[in-house]
Design an enzyme around this catalytic site. Structure first.
Site, PDB file in Angstrom:
ATOM      1  N   ASP A 201     -34.319 -10.411  11.582  1.00  0.00           N
ATOM      2  CA  ASP A 201     -33.607 -11.588  11.083  1.00  0.00           C
ATOM      3  C   ASP A 201     -34.026 -12.846  11.862  1.00  0.00           C
ATOM      4  O   ASP A 201     -34.142 -12.804  13.092  1.00  0.00           O
ATOM      5  CB  ASP A 201     -32.099 -11.330  11.298  1.00  0.00           C
ATOM      6  CG  ASP A 201     -31.216 -12.344  10.615  1.00  0.00           C
ATOM      7  OD1 ASP A 201     -31.295 -12.466   9.380  1.00  0.00           O
ATOM      8  OD2 ASP A 201     -30.439 -13.024  11.319  1.00  0.00           O
ATOM      9  N   GLU A 274     -38.450 -11.857   9.030  1.00  0.00           N
ATOM     10  CA  GLU A 274     -37.875 -12.874   8.152  1.00  0.00           C
ATOM     11  C   GLU A 274     -38.135 -14.204   8.851  1.00  0.00           C
ATOM     12  O   GLU A 274     -37.394 -14.618   9.734  1.00  0.00           O
ATOM     13  CB  GLU A 274     -36.365 -12.667   7.982  1.00  0.00           C
ATOM     14  CG  GLU A 274     -35.799 -13.604   6.932  1.00  0.00           C
ATOM     15  CD  GLU A 274     -34.540 -14.352   7.334  1.00  0.00           C
ATOM     16  OE1 GLU A 274     -33.916 -14.948   6.456  1.00  0.00           O
ATOM     17  OE2 GLU A 274     -34.172 -14.378   8.524  1.00  0.00           O
TER      18      GLU A 274
END
Ligand code: NOJ
Length: 527
Positions: A201, A274
Site C-alpha cells: 500500500d 501500489e
C-alpha cells in the site's frame, strides 16, 4: 522458468464485500474460503486479499493496529491459515496487503507516542513536528491529505503529526531504523505462514523529502497530495507536480531490503507496488531487478476509452519496463476507483467497452489484475449519502469509493443476494435490480459477463502461455487498437462504426461479431 507472477491473473478480494460467513453484514475470511472453488473455476491464478488485520476500520482495514493478528470482524489467524491452505490445495496463490506508510492511531506505537512528550523516542517513530507561526498554531507545512483537508493534526500539547490520509492513519518515519525492523518482522510473519506475496500500500509514500518543506504550487493553485483521477487521465501529457511527499529516491533502499527478505523463502514470493507515480519511468524504478516484483500500471486504468490512448500506454509501458527487464501489469478497476464500465459511459455501452478493454488487456504480456465483481459486469452504485462509509467522503464530500465497494451478489433476487446467511443487510446497500447480476443467474446464461470472463481467462491459458513478451502495435486506423503478439492478433474497435477484421480464426471475442465485421465497442483475438 519465469516465476508464476510474471504472467499471472490476480483477483482482488475486497474482504469486507466478498462473502460473509457469519451474517454480520461484513465479509470475512471463512466467507472467502467457502467461495474459493468459484475463483478456481473462474480461472484466476492468485488472490490479493485486502487488509484483514486488527483495525478500528476507520479506513476499512487500511488503518492497522496490529499487523500480526486478524481482526475478529474477519476471523482468526487460524482462519487465515485455512484460507491459504485451501487456496493452495486448489492451485490458487494468496497475496496479502501490507500497509507500511502509516499505522492506525490505535497501534501500540501511536498510543505510546501520544502518552510521551515531544522529542521522545516514542514520537520519533512518526512524523511529529512543531507548528509554524508565533504560537505554533499553523501546520508545519502546506501539505494536504489525499482524503482532503490538511495533512496535519494538532495535539493538545501543541505538536502536530503528519497523516497523508485520514487523521486516524499517522505516517511512520521510515528514517527511524525501528520502523524498517518492524516491517521486516511483519513480512517474515506472513511469509512463514505461507503467503505468496504482498501488495504494498502507498509504496511511493514511505519516505518524504527529509526537510518536510512546503509543496511548491503555481500562482492561484492549491497544494494537493492525492491523484486527481480526472486530471490524471491525461497522465501521459500533463506537467509534473512538485511532490516532496512522494517518490523519493531513498524508498528504493527499503525495497532492496525486502527483496533480500523474500529471497530467503522458496516458491517465488512476490511484491506488487501500489505506487501512484507520475510517469511510467518512475514506475519502472520500483521494479528494478533487486527491488519489487511488480507495480500496478495505473496509466492503463487512467486511460480514457480511446484506441490512441490505449496504444500510447502500451507503448510507453513496454518501453520503460524493458529498460529494467520487468514484466508489466495491467489493471482497470480496484477498490479505490470508479468501476470501468461506469467510467466508460455506463449502461450497455459502458459494459461492452469494459469487456473489450479487458479482453485486450488479457492478451498483453505480463500479469493482469481483476477486481471482484468486474466478472459480473457490476457498475458503480450510487450509495445514498446517509449510508456512505468512506472516510474520504467525510473529509471531502465528493463521491469517491463506496460505489465500487458494494458487496457481491451471489444468488437470489433481492438483497443480500446470499452475500451472507439469512436476510441481514450488508454494510453497504446493494441495488434492488441486481437479480440478473448474481453469480447464480450468470452461470445459467451463456451470454453473461461471467461466461465471457471464464472464456477469456481460459483463452489466455490456451493461447498466451509461452508467447513472446514482444508486442507489435499495428496501424489499423485512428479508432482501432490493434496489436500482434506472436501468433495472436488483437483488435479493439473504439470507434463508432464496425470495422472489417483481418484474416485469422476468431479465438474469443468480447461481444457478438457480425460475420467478419467487428462492431463498435468490441474486441477480438484472432489466431
Ligand atoms: C491505498 C488503498 O488502496 C486505499 O484504499 C487506502 O485508503 C489508502 N491506500 C490508504 O491506506
Amino acid at each position: 522458468m519465469a516465476p508464476w507472477w510474471r504472467h499471472a491473473v490476480t483477483y482482488e478480494v475486497y474482504v469486507r464485500s466478498f462473502a460473509d460467513s457469519d451474517g454480520d453484514g461484513i465479509g470475512d475470511l471463512p466467507g472467502i474460503t467457502s467461495r474459493l472453488p468459484y475463483l478456481r473455476d473462474l480461472g484466476v491464478d492468485a488472490l490479493w486479499v485486502t487488509p484483514f488485520y486488527t483495525s478500528p476500520q476507520h479506513d476499512h482495514g487500511y488503518d492497522v493496529a496490529d499487523y500480526e493478528d486478524v481482526d475478529p470482524l474477519f476471523g482468526t489467524l487460524a482462519d487465515a491459515d485455512e484460507l491459504v491452505a485451501t487456496a493452495h490445495e486448489l492451485g490458487v496463490r494468496v497475496v496479502v496487503d501490507l500497509v507500511p506508510n502509516h499505522t492506525s492511531s490505535e497501534h501500540e506505537w501511536f498510543r505510546a507516542a501520544l502518552a510521551s512528550p515531544p522529542g521522545s523516542p516514542e514520537r520519533g517513530r512518526y512524523l511529529f513536528r512543531d507548528g509554524k507561526g508565533p504560537d505554533g498554531s499553523e501546520p508545519p507545512n502546506n501539505w494536504r491529505s489525499v482524503f482532503g483537508g490538511p495533512a496535519w493534526t494538532r495535539l493538545p500539547d501543541g505538536q502536530w503529526y503528519l497523516h497523508l490520509f485520514d487523521s486516524t492513519q499517522p505516517d511512520l518515519d521510515w528514517r527511524n531504523p525501528e520502523v524498517g525492523d518492524l516491517f521486516e518482522r511483519v513480512l517474515r510473519f506472513w511469509l512463514d505462514r505461507g503467503v505468496d506475496g504482498f501488495r504494498v500500500d502507498v509504496a511511493h509514500g514511505l519516505l518524504k523529502e527529509e526537510s518536510l518543506r512546503d509543496q511548491i504550487v503555481g500562482e492561484g493553485e492549491e497544494p494537493k497530495s492525492g491523484a486527481d483521477l480526472e486530471s490524471e487521465r491525461s497522465m501521459v501529457e500533463r506537467t509534473l507536480r512538485d511532490e516532496p511527499m512522494w517518490d523519493q529516491p531513498e524508498l528504493h533502499d527499503v525495497y532492496r531490503r525486502w527483496h533480500r527478505v523474500l529471497a530467503d523463502y522458496d516458491g517465488d514470493r512476490m511484491t506488487v507496488a501500489e505506487a501512484w507515480t507520475q510517469t511510467p519511468e518512475s514506475m519502472a524504478r520500483f521494479v528494478r531487478a533487486d527491488e519489487m516484483s511488480q507495480a500496478f500500471n495505473f496509466s492503463w486504468l487512467l486511460a480514457p476509452w480511446s484506441a490512441e490512448a490505449f496504444a500510447a500506454v502500451i507503448r510507453s509501458t513496454l518501453e520503460e519496463l524493458s529498460e529494467v527487464d520487468a514484466a508489466p501489469t495491467w489493471v482497470l478497476s480496484n477498490h479505490d476507483v470508479v468501476r470501468h464500465p461506469t467510467r466508460y459511459g455506463g449502461g450497455p455501452v459502458g459494459l461492452a467497452r469494459a469487456r473489450a478493454a479487458t479482453l485486450a488487456m488479457l492478451a498483453l504480456p505480463g500479469s493482469a489484475y481483476l477486481y471482484q465483481g468486474e466478472e459480473l459486469g457490476l457498475e458503480n452504485v450510487e450509495v445514498p449519502e446517509d449510508q456512505r462509509q468512506d472516510p474520504a467522503w467525510f473529509r471531502t464530500h465528493t463521491d469517491w469509493r463506496d460505489g465500487c465497494r458494494v458487496p457481491l451478489p451471489w444468488s437470489g433476487d433481492a438483497p443480500p443476494y446470499a452475500f451472507g446467511p439469512g436476510t441481514g443487510q450488508p454494510w453497504l446497500p446493494q441495488p434492488l435490480d441486481w437479480a440478473d447480476r448474481t453469480v447464480d443467474a450468470q452461470e445459467r446464461d451463456p451470454g453473461s459477463t461471467l461466461a465471457f470472463y471464464r472464456a477469456a481467462l481460459a483463452a489466455r491459458r490456451t493461447h498466451t502461455l509461452g508467447l513472446t513478451e514482444e508486442v507489435e502495435l499495428l496501424d489499423a486506423g485512428a479508432s482501432v487498437l490493434a496489436f500482434r503478439r506472436g501468433e495472436l492478433t488483437v483488435v479493439l474497435n473504439a470507434g463508432a462504426d464496425a470495422v472489417e477484421l483481418p484474416a485469422g480464426e476468431v479465438l474469443v471475442s468480447s461481444g457478438e461479431l457480425v460475420g467478419r465485421l467487428l462492431p463498435a465497442d468490441t474486441a477480438v483475438w484472432l489466431g
